[in-house]
Design a protein around this motif. Structure first.
Motif, PDB file in Angstrom:
ATOM      1  N   MET A   7       0.821  -1.195   0.000  1.00  0.00           N
ATOM      2  CA  MET A   7       0.000   0.000   0.000  1.00  0.00           C
ATOM      3  C   MET A   7       0.860   1.252   0.000  1.00  0.00           C
ATOM      4  O   MET A   7       0.502   2.266  -0.598  1.00  0.00           O
ATOM      5  CB  MET A   7      -0.938  -0.008   1.217  1.00  0.00           C
ATOM      6  N   ASN A   8       2.013   1.231   0.674  1.00  0.00           N
ATOM      7  CA  ASN A   8       2.909   2.380   0.661  1.00  0.00           C
ATOM      8  C   ASN A   8       3.459   2.625  -0.734  1.00  0.00           C
ATOM      9  O   ASN A   8       3.590   3.758  -1.186  1.00  0.00           O
ATOM     10  CB  ASN A   8       4.055   2.170   1.645  1.00  0.00           C
ATOM     11  N   ILE A   9       3.814   1.537  -1.437  1.00  0.00           N
ATOM     12  CA  ILE A   9       4.279   1.679  -2.808  1.00  0.00           C
ATOM     13  C   ILE A   9       3.165   2.266  -3.655  1.00  0.00           C
ATOM     14  O   ILE A   9       3.386   3.150  -4.480  1.00  0.00           O
ATOM     15  CB  ILE A   9       4.702   0.318  -3.389  1.00  0.00           C
ATOM     16  N   ALA A  10       1.947   1.787  -3.425  1.00  0.00           N
ATOM     17  CA  ALA A  10       0.823   2.237  -4.229  1.00  0.00           C
ATOM     18  C   ALA A  10       0.607   3.737  -4.101  1.00  0.00           C
ATOM     19  O   ALA A  10       0.306   4.418  -5.074  1.00  0.00           O
ATOM     20  CB  ALA A  10      -0.439   1.488  -3.802  1.00  0.00           C
ATOM     21  N   GLY A  14       0.936   5.838  -7.429  1.00  0.00           N
ATOM     22  CA  GLY A  14      -0.396   6.193  -7.870  1.00  0.00           C
ATOM     23  C   GLY A  14      -1.211   5.036  -8.398  1.00  0.00           C
ATOM     24  O   GLY A  14      -2.197   5.234  -9.083  1.00  0.00           O
ATOM     25  N   ASN A  15      -0.830   3.817  -8.090  1.00  0.00           N
ATOM     26  CA  ASN A  15      -1.568   2.663  -8.585  1.00  0.00           C
ATOM     27  C   ASN A  15      -1.244   1.468  -7.699  1.00  0.00           C
ATOM     28  O   ASN A  15      -0.097   1.256  -7.359  1.00  0.00           O
ATOM     29  CB  ASN A  15      -1.158   2.363 -10.031  1.00  0.00           C
ATOM     30  N   ASP A  16      -2.282   0.690  -7.314  1.00  0.00           N
ATOM     31  CA  ASP A  16      -2.010  -0.483  -6.480  1.00  0.00           C
ATOM     32  C   ASP A  16      -2.268  -1.772  -7.258  1.00  0.00           C
ATOM     33  O   ASP A  16      -2.556  -2.803  -6.677  1.00  0.00           O
ATOM     34  CB  ASP A  16      -2.825  -0.450  -5.182  1.00  0.00           C
ATOM     35  N   GLU A  17      -2.166  -1.693  -8.562  1.00  0.00           N
ATOM     36  CA  GLU A  17      -2.374  -2.863  -9.393  1.00  0.00           C
ATOM     37  C   GLU A  17      -1.034  -3.445  -9.824  1.00  0.00           C
ATOM     38  O   GLU A  17      -0.552  -3.224 -10.927  1.00  0.00           O
ATOM     39  CB  GLU A  17      -3.207  -2.492 -10.622  1.00  0.00           C
ATOM     40  N   PHE A 162      -5.731  -3.955  -3.868  1.00  0.00           N
ATOM     41  CA  PHE A 162      -5.918  -4.073  -2.421  1.00  0.00           C
ATOM     42  C   PHE A 162      -6.863  -3.005  -1.882  1.00  0.00           C
ATOM     43  O   PHE A 162      -7.588  -3.221  -0.922  1.00  0.00           O
ATOM     44  CB  PHE A 162      -4.566  -3.975  -1.704  1.00  0.00           C
ATOM     45  N   SER A 163      -6.861  -1.835  -2.503  1.00  0.00           N
ATOM     46  CA  SER A 163      -7.708  -0.735  -2.020  1.00  0.00           C
ATOM     47  C   SER A 163      -9.193  -1.043  -2.216  1.00  0.00           C
ATOM     48  O   SER A 163     -10.043  -0.396  -1.610  1.00  0.00           O
ATOM     49  CB  SER A 163      -7.355   0.557  -2.752  1.00  0.00           C
ATOM     50  N   LYS A 164      -9.513  -2.039  -3.070  1.00  0.00           N
ATOM     51  CA  LYS A 164     -10.902  -2.393  -3.330  1.00  0.00           C
ATOM     52  C   LYS A 164     -11.223  -3.798  -2.832  1.00  0.00           C
ATOM     53  O   LYS A 164     -12.222  -4.393  -3.244  1.00  0.00           O
ATOM     54  CB  LYS A 164     -11.194  -2.292  -4.832  1.00  0.00           C
ATOM     55  N   PHE A 165     -10.406  -4.311  -1.923  1.00  0.00           N
ATOM     56  CA  PHE A 165     -10.537  -5.708  -1.504  1.00  0.00           C
ATOM     57  C   PHE A 165     -11.906  -5.991  -0.874  1.00  0.00           C
ATOM     58  O   PHE A 165     -12.546  -6.996  -1.196  1.00  0.00           O
ATOM     59  CB  PHE A 165      -9.425  -6.068  -0.518  1.00  0.00           C
ATOM     60  N   ARG A 166     -12.372  -5.111   0.029  1.00  0.00           N
ATOM     61  CA  ARG A 166     -13.657  -5.339   0.683  1.00  0.00           C
ATOM     62  C   ARG A 166     -14.796  -5.402  -0.336  1.00  0.00           C
ATOM     63  O   ARG A 166     -15.652  -6.279  -0.280  1.00  0.00           O
ATOM     64  CB  ARG A 166     -13.931  -4.224   1.702  1.00  0.00           C
ATOM     65  N   LYS A 167     -14.788  -4.453  -1.265  1.00  0.00           N
ATOM     66  CA  LYS A 167     -15.833  -4.434  -2.290  1.00  0.00           C
ATOM     67  C   LYS A 167     -15.753  -5.667  -3.180  1.00  0.00           C
ATOM     68  O   LYS A 167     -16.779  -6.206  -3.598  1.00  0.00           O
ATOM     69  CB  LYS A 167     -15.709  -3.168  -3.140  1.00  0.00           C
TER      70      LYS A 167
END
Length: 307
Positions: A7-10, A14-17, A162-167
């Protein structure tokens, strides 16, 4: 270089993919086949949030299409315009050299990749049979277009943002599908994930929780960040840029490791023999919002062989 988390890298690039390595996919998936060789037989497998230009999921399942006995393989990718990216984007030769290439849609539309038949009369279905076209929308997994593909499929496998994991987990359960996905280890504590673990609807995959995963990061992601702000959670291996992450596989597919017996001491003996003063002779704290106890250390519940 020293490790941080994905998440820190993301936040920096500007992207966590980021993209899962072929060997990590192979090691995880093969364990399910050892438990049940027919895990994927006659199944339609959907790989959403995936981009065959970079990702190894599509390549792995395409190369094993015949071996696994798949019925159909579907992959979908996000439109680059829908991503929060700072680098100068250019389509790959994989896209531009294809007759389907449309410069007007290339950046704004997601893509759908499919394999379901031998298109080259080679008597074998593999990556060479991959066909694709642009989606009507961006390729967001939550769109009606990709949701319809979810409903068509039997098993969903991917490394979602990861930022959309819950959804994404909610989307999976709304469809009632079997799945194998990657998420941050902290996801086991999420209020909308932990109850699924408690009710035996979701569990950790074969790869141990003690092992972190390393994800491939395209060079243009790193080059887009100013030198002074480059993430430190990366290593260079065989010319590839890898970012280390405290990630783990989550699934509702059965695997052998899940059923291995674990011989543990009784609660009374654990409290009696614990080496931790806050537990020994006292016991474990209970959660207020769950019928569960807090285990503050990995060795706070002892196997019989440790005493």
């Amino acid at each position: 270089m020293a490790g941080n988390n994905r998440m820190n890298i993301a936040k920096l690039v500007g992207n966590d993919e980021f993209y899962t390595q072929y060997g990590d996919i192979q090691a995880e998936v093969n364990a399910y086949l050892e438990y049940n060789p027919d895990t994927f037989r006659d199944k339609t497998v959907l790989l959403p949030c995936d981009d065959p230009d970079w990702s190894k999921f599509t390549r792995f399942f395409a190369e094993n299409f015949t071996n696994f006995g798949l019925k159909k393989l579907i992959s979908t990718s996000y439109a680059h315009a829908s991503k929060n990216v700072y680098f100068e984007w250019k389509p790959t030769e994989f896209e531009t050299n294809n007759p389907n290439y449309d410069p007007k849609k290339s950046r704004t539309h997601g893509k759908m990749f499919t394999i379901d038949k031998d298109t080259h009369d080679s008597r074998r279905i593999d990556i060479n049979n991959l066909e694709w076209h642009y989606l009507n929308g961006t390729g967001d997994f939550n769109s009606k277009e990709v949701t319809a593909l979810r409903d068509e499929s039997d098993i969903i496998i991917t490394n979602p943002p990861f930022s959309k994991f819950r959804k994404f987990v909610k989307w999976l359960f709304d469809g009632g599908k079997k799945f194998l996905i990657i998420g941050n280890k902290n996801a086991v504590t999420y209020k909308d994930v932990f109850p699924l673990i408690m009710s035996n609807k979701l569990w950790v995959g074969v790869t141990p929780m003690s092992k972190d995963l390393h994800f491939f990061i395209p060079k243009h992601y790193i080059d887009s960040v100013m030198e002074a702000n480059r993430p430190t959670a990366i290593t260079i291996e065989d010319g590839n840029i890898l970012g280390r992450s405290p990630a783990v596989w989550f699934t509702n597919l059965e695997h052998g490791r899940r059923h291995e017996p674990l011989q543990l001491l009784s609660m009374a003996d654990n409290i009696k023999y614990s080496k931790h003063k806050e537990i020994r002779g006292i016991g474990y704290n209970k959660y207020d919002n769950y019928d569960a106890i807090d285990i503050p250390y990995t060795d706070a519940i002892l196997p019989i062989t440790r005493v």
